[in-house]
Design a protein around this motif. Structure first.
Motif, PDB file in Angstrom:
ATOM      1  N   ASP A   2       0.828  -1.217   0.000  1.00 25.62           N
ATOM      2  CA  ASP A   2       0.000   0.000   0.000  1.00 25.62           C
ATOM      3  C   ASP A   2       0.858   1.260   0.000  1.00 25.62           C
ATOM      4  O   ASP A   2       0.472   2.287  -0.572  1.00 25.62           O
ATOM      5  CB  ASP A   2      -0.920   0.005   1.218  1.00 25.62           C
ATOM      6  CG  ASP A   2      -2.021  -1.049   1.116  1.00 25.62           C
ATOM      7  OD1 ASP A   2      -2.288  -1.511  -0.016  1.00 25.62           O
ATOM      8  OD2 ASP A   2      -2.607  -1.408   2.161  1.00 25.62           O
ATOM      9  N   GLU A   3       2.017   1.189   0.638  1.00 29.71           N
ATOM     10  CA  GLU A   3       2.875   2.380   0.738  1.00 29.71           C
ATOM     11  C   GLU A   3       3.450   2.800  -0.614  1.00 29.71           C
ATOM     12  O   GLU A   3       3.934   3.918  -0.771  1.00 29.71           O
ATOM     13  CB  GLU A   3       4.017   2.113   1.722  1.00 29.71           C
ATOM     14  CG  GLU A   3       4.979   1.013   1.278  1.00 29.71           C
ATOM     15  CD  GLU A   3       5.846   0.482   2.399  1.00 29.71           C
ATOM     16  OE1 GLU A   3       7.078   0.604   2.283  1.00 29.71           O
ATOM     17  OE2 GLU A   3       5.285  -0.030   3.377  1.00 29.71           O
ATOM     18  N   TRP A   4       3.408   1.903  -1.604  1.00 32.34           N
ATOM     19  CA  TRP A   4       3.912   2.252  -2.931  1.00 32.34           C
ATOM     20  C   TRP A   4       2.875   3.007  -3.751  1.00 32.34           C
ATOM     21  O   TRP A   4       3.211   3.623  -4.752  1.00 32.34           O
ATOM     22  CB  TRP A   4       4.303   0.989  -3.695  1.00 32.34           C
ATOM     23  CG  TRP A   4       5.390   0.180  -3.087  1.00 32.34           C
ATOM     24  CD1 TRP A   4       6.260   0.572  -2.105  1.00 32.34           C
ATOM     25  CD2 TRP A   4       5.729  -1.173  -3.402  1.00 32.34           C
ATOM     26  NE1 TRP A   4       7.117  -0.451  -1.796  1.00 32.34           N
ATOM     27  CE2 TRP A   4       6.821  -1.537  -2.578  1.00 32.34           C
ATOM     28  CE3 TRP A   4       5.221  -2.108  -4.306  1.00 32.34           C
ATOM     29  CZ2 TRP A   4       7.408  -2.793  -2.635  1.00 32.34           C
ATOM     30  CZ3 TRP A   4       5.804  -3.361  -4.363  1.00 32.34           C
ATOM     31  CH2 TRP A   4       6.883  -3.711  -3.534  1.00 32.34           C
ATOM     32  N   HIS A   5       1.620   2.916  -3.354  1.00 31.77           N
ATOM     33  CA  HIS A   5       0.539   3.426  -4.194  1.00 31.77           C
ATOM     34  C   HIS A   5       0.647   4.935  -4.390  1.00 31.77           C
ATOM     35  O   HIS A   5       0.949   5.682  -3.453  1.00 31.77           O
ATOM     36  CB  HIS A   5      -0.820   3.092  -3.581  1.00 31.77           C
ATOM     37  CG  HIS A   5      -1.975   3.367  -4.489  1.00 31.77           C
ATOM     38  ND1 HIS A   5      -2.579   4.607  -4.565  1.00 31.77           N
ATOM     39  CD2 HIS A   5      -2.620   2.579  -5.391  1.00 31.77           C
ATOM     40  CE1 HIS A   5      -3.549   4.556  -5.453  1.00 31.77           C
ATOM     41  NE2 HIS A   5      -3.602   3.342  -5.964  1.00 31.77           N
ATOM     42  N   VAL A   6       0.396   5.383  -5.615  1.00 30.00           N
ATOM     43  CA  VAL A   6       0.440   6.805  -5.958  1.00 30.00           C
ATOM     44  C   VAL A   6      -0.947   7.225  -6.419  1.00 30.00           C
ATOM     45  O   VAL A   6      -1.463   6.685  -7.407  1.00 30.00           O
ATOM     46  CB  VAL A   6       1.454   7.079  -7.084  1.00 30.00           C
ATOM     47  CG1 VAL A   6       1.451   8.554  -7.461  1.00 30.00           C
ATOM     48  CG2 VAL A   6       2.844   6.638  -6.666  1.00 30.00           C
ATOM     49  N   PRO A   7      -1.604   8.177  -5.744  1.00 25.59           N
ATOM     50  CA  PRO A   7      -2.925   8.628  -6.199  1.00 25.59           C
ATOM     51  C   PRO A   7      -2.831   9.193  -7.609  1.00 25.59           C
ATOM     52  O   PRO A   7      -1.894   9.920  -7.941  1.00 25.59           O
ATOM     53  CB  PRO A   7      -3.297   9.718  -5.185  1.00 25.59           C
ATOM     54  CG  PRO A   7      -2.451   9.445  -3.991  1.00 25.59           C
ATOM     55  CD  PRO A   7      -1.173   8.863  -4.522  1.00 25.59           C
ATOM     56  N   ASN A   8      -3.806   8.851  -8.432  1.00 24.14           N
ATOM     57  CA  ASN A   8      -3.799   9.351  -9.805  1.00 24.14           C
ATOM     58  C   ASN A   8      -4.453  10.713  -9.865  1.00 24.14           C
ATOM     59  O   ASN A   8      -5.460  10.973  -9.210  1.00 24.14           O
ATOM     60  CB  ASN A   8      -4.559   8.389 -10.726  1.00 24.14           C
ATOM     61  CG  ASN A   8      -4.563   8.875 -12.172  1.00 24.14           C
ATOM     62  OD1 ASN A   8      -3.517   9.176 -12.727  1.00 24.14           O
ATOM     63  ND2 ASN A   8      -5.730   8.960 -12.769  1.00 24.14           N
ATOM     64  N   ASP A   9      -3.862  11.606 -10.675  1.00 22.01           N
ATOM     65  CA  ASP A   9      -4.481  12.896 -10.965  1.00 22.01           C
ATOM     66  C   ASP A   9      -5.205  12.771 -12.288  1.00 22.01           C
ATOM     67  O   ASP A   9      -4.609  12.397 -13.291  1.00 22.01           O
ATOM     68  CB  ASP A   9      -3.419  14.003 -11.070  1.00 22.01           C
ATOM     69  CG  ASP A   9      -2.780  14.271  -9.719  1.00 22.01           C
ATOM     70  OD1 ASP A   9      -3.498  14.189  -8.711  1.00 22.01           O
ATOM     71  OD2 ASP A   9      -1.572  14.555  -9.681  1.00 22.01           O
ATOM     72  N   ASP A  10      -6.509  13.067 -12.304  1.00 25.77           N
ATOM     73  CA  ASP A  10      -7.255  12.990 -13.555  1.00 25.77           C
ATOM     74  C   ASP A  10      -6.594  13.845 -14.608  1.00 25.77           C
ATOM     75  O   ASP A  10      -6.090  14.933 -14.332  1.00 25.77           O
ATOM     76  CB  ASP A  10      -8.698  13.470 -13.360  1.00 25.77           C
ATOM     77  CG  ASP A  10      -9.526  12.460 -12.572  1.00 25.77           C
ATOM     78  OD1 ASP A  10     -10.545  12.870 -12.012  1.00 25.77           O
ATOM     79  OD2 ASP A  10      -9.132  11.278 -12.521  1.00 25.77           O
ATOM     80  N   ALA A  11      -6.630  13.380 -15.844  1.00 21.73           N
ATOM     81  CA  ALA A  11      -5.970  14.094 -16.935  1.00 21.73           C
ATOM     82  C   ALA A  11      -6.666  15.388 -17.268  1.00 21.73           C
ATOM     83  O   ALA A  11      -6.112  16.252 -17.905  1.00 21.73           O
ATOM     84  CB  ALA A  11      -5.893  13.204 -18.173  1.00 21.73           C
ATOM     85  N   ASN A  12      -7.914  15.553 -16.877  1.00 27.19           N
ATOM     86  CA  ASN A  12      -8.645  16.782 -17.149  1.00 27.19           C
ATOM     87  C   ASN A  12      -9.570  17.099 -15.991  1.00 27.19           C
ATOM     88  O   ASN A  12      -9.974  16.228 -15.235  1.00 27.19           O
ATOM     89  CB  ASN A  12      -9.484  16.665 -18.432  1.00 27.19           C
ATOM     90  CG  ASN A  12      -8.646  16.704 -19.686  1.00 27.19           C
ATOM     91  OD1 ASN A  12      -8.408  15.676 -20.292  1.00 27.19           O
ATOM     92  ND2 ASN A  12      -8.175  17.870 -20.067  1.00 27.19           N
ATOM     93  N   LEU A  13      -9.921  18.360 -15.876  1.00 29.88           N
ATOM     94  CA  LEU A  13     -10.960  18.736 -14.946  1.00 29.88           C
ATOM     95  C   LEU A  13     -12.243  18.027 -15.348  1.00 29.88           C
ATOM     96  O   LEU A  13     -12.470  17.714 -16.515  1.00 29.88           O
ATOM     97  CB  LEU A  13     -11.177  20.257 -14.990  1.00 29.88           C
ATOM     98  CG  LEU A  13     -10.054  21.112 -14.394  1.00 29.88           C
ATOM     99  CD1 LEU A  13     -10.277  22.568 -14.777  1.00 29.88           C
ATOM    100  CD2 LEU A  13     -10.010  20.965 -12.895  1.00 29.88           C
ATOM    101  N   ALA A  14     -13.108  17.775 -14.388  1.00 26.24           N
ATOM    102  CA  ALA A  14     -14.342  17.038 -14.682  1.00 26.24           C
ATOM    103  C   ALA A  14     -15.356  17.944 -15.375  1.00 26.24           C
ATOM    104  O   ALA A  14     -16.407  18.274 -14.846  1.00 26.24           O
ATOM    105  CB  ALA A  14     -14.926  16.469 -13.396  1.00 26.24           C
ATOM    106  N   VAL A  15     -15.006  18.383 -16.552  1.00 31.05           N
ATOM    107  CA  VAL A  15     -15.920  19.174 -17.370  1.00 31.05           C
ATOM    108  C   VAL A  15     -16.779  18.199 -18.151  1.00 31.05           C
ATOM    109  O   VAL A  15     -16.273  17.348 -18.868  1.00 31.05           O
ATOM    110  CB  VAL A  15     -15.146  20.083 -18.347  1.00 31.05           C
ATOM    111  CG1 VAL A  15     -16.114  20.870 -19.209  1.00 31.05           C
ATOM    112  CG2 VAL A  15     -14.229  21.015 -17.581  1.00 31.05           C
ATOM    113  N   ALA A  16     -18.073  18.290 -17.997  1.00 29.82           N
ATOM    114  CA  ALA A  16     -18.959  17.310 -18.606  1.00 29.82           C
ATOM    115  C   ALA A  16     -18.776  17.261 -20.105  1.00 29.82           C
ATOM    116  O   ALA A  16     -18.720  18.283 -20.788  1.00 29.82           O
ATOM    117  CB  ALA A  16     -20.407  17.636 -18.263  1.00 29.82           C
TER     118      ALA A  16
END
Length: 354
Positions: free
Chosen positions: A315-329
């Motif tokens: 678990d300590e290796w896990h890196v949270p992902n940043d979405d590639a774009n803002l959640a624009v519909a």
């Protein structure tokens, strides 16, 4: 030698050792980067990409890595000895030939599922969260790069303000990539990348892998196999997104969004596991744009091998992902809007009655 001479010799030796360690660390990083570039380049090149064998010293592998105990090995290499040995064995026959071609590795380890595999994926997602008819989850991520030539560099600056290439991928229920699309400038929106990708065009033309899946009757409505995307994607029968927050009017729709998010989180975790193992994807990449793409594809291929062989992931290796774009519909597509809206409500009712 007097005390001062010993002290001077000690500091000279200490400085020399620091320099040797610095060089060793630098060489090790360069070797790792070159290896990923070479694997990725050979995976991607069309036709008969050939390189010539370069003499190699197996000392580091035999005398250092394989002497580590299992815990030290996993903390150092981010995978088990068994998975590492498999990767070495898989690559060695090609690296030791006078002519080598690695295209088959990408084809073998990152591929869209056949009918039987697709059914296993659908069942796997439903076991996890109860959500039916899911053939994969899609999302995007940014890979940091050095700002390219000034004439086109601005295109690579993403909404967060740093230069990157966009990576969009589809995964299965076991954190394995089914499809990877990488290389678009960081400013390009998720929806545009998807529409121009092979899988997006296949869905538009009606012959994608999800459209070959078995349709299921749910409460009298035919629900086809589909991919789960986020609010940046366009709603269509084979790519379902959450209910827009402003349109949610009841608990059934809120439950749908919760289950949708819990299921689609699999792609977020897939990115996190891949980046956790191959942290070159987190750092500013000084390579050319072409080689940056090869880096990513090589890392994704090796990640799938690790997952296929159930390599331990801490678990300590896990890196949270940043979405590639803002959640624009992304809105609703012109084709199948009515069917997609019916699917929305049908699956929402189904999930509420589980």
């Amino acid at each position: 030698m007097d005390a001062s001479g010993v002290l001077l010799s000690y500091f000279a030796l200490k400085q020399q050792n620091k320099e040797l360690l610095r060089r060793h660390s630098s060489h090790r990083r360069k070797r790792k980067t070159r290896a990923l570039i070479m694997i990725g380049a050979l995976l991607m090149k069309e036709g008969t990409r050939v390189i010539w064998r370069h003499p190699k010293n197996p000392g580091f592998y035999l005398e250092v890595l394989m002497v580590y105990d299992n815990i030290t090995f996993q903390k150092t290499m981010r995978l088990t000895k068994a998975a590492y040995t498999y990767i070495v064995d898989e690559l060695t026959p090609f690296w030791t030939k006078d002519e080598t071609n690695f295209q088959h590795l990408l084809i073998e380890h990152i591929k869209l599922p056949g009918v039987a595999h697709l059914q296993a994926i659908i069942a796997g997602f439903e076991v996890k969260t109860g959500y039916p008819q899911v053939g994969g989850c899609i999302d995007g991520s940014h890979i940091p790069i050095r700002l390219p030539d000034i004439t086109k560099g601005a295109d690579y600056v993403n909404y967060k303000g740093f230069s990157s290439i966009a990576m969009q991928a589809i995964c299965d229920h076991q954190y394995q990539f089914l499809n990877v699309n990488v290389g678009w400038p960081g400013c390009v929106h998720d929806n545009q990348i998807f529409r121009n990708s092979n899988i997006g065009q296949q869905i538009e033309q009606g012959h994608s892998y999800v459209q070959r899946g078995q349709v299921r009757q749910i409460n009298g409505v035919e629900v086809p196999v589909h991919i789960l995307g986020d609010a940046a994607n366009t709603l269509q029968p084979h790519l379902l997104v959450p209910f827009p927050r402003v349109d949610i009017v009841n608990g059934t729709q809120r439950l749908f969004n919760y289950k949708h998010s819990a299921t689609r989180m699999t792609i977020e975790n897939t990115f996190g596991r891949c980046k956790g193992r191959f942290r070159i994807l987190l750092k500013l990449n000084d390579s050319t744009l072409e080689n940056c793409v090869y880096n990513v594809l090589a890392a994704c291929t090796l990640h799938n091998i690790c997952e296929e062989y159930r390599a331990i992931f801490l678990d300590e290796w896990h890196v949270p992902n940043d979405d590639a774009n803002l959640a624009v519909a992304g809105g609703q597509g012109q084709n199948g809007v009515r069917q997609a809206n019916i699917m929305w409500q049908t699956i929402a009712d189904y999930l509420e009655n589980l």
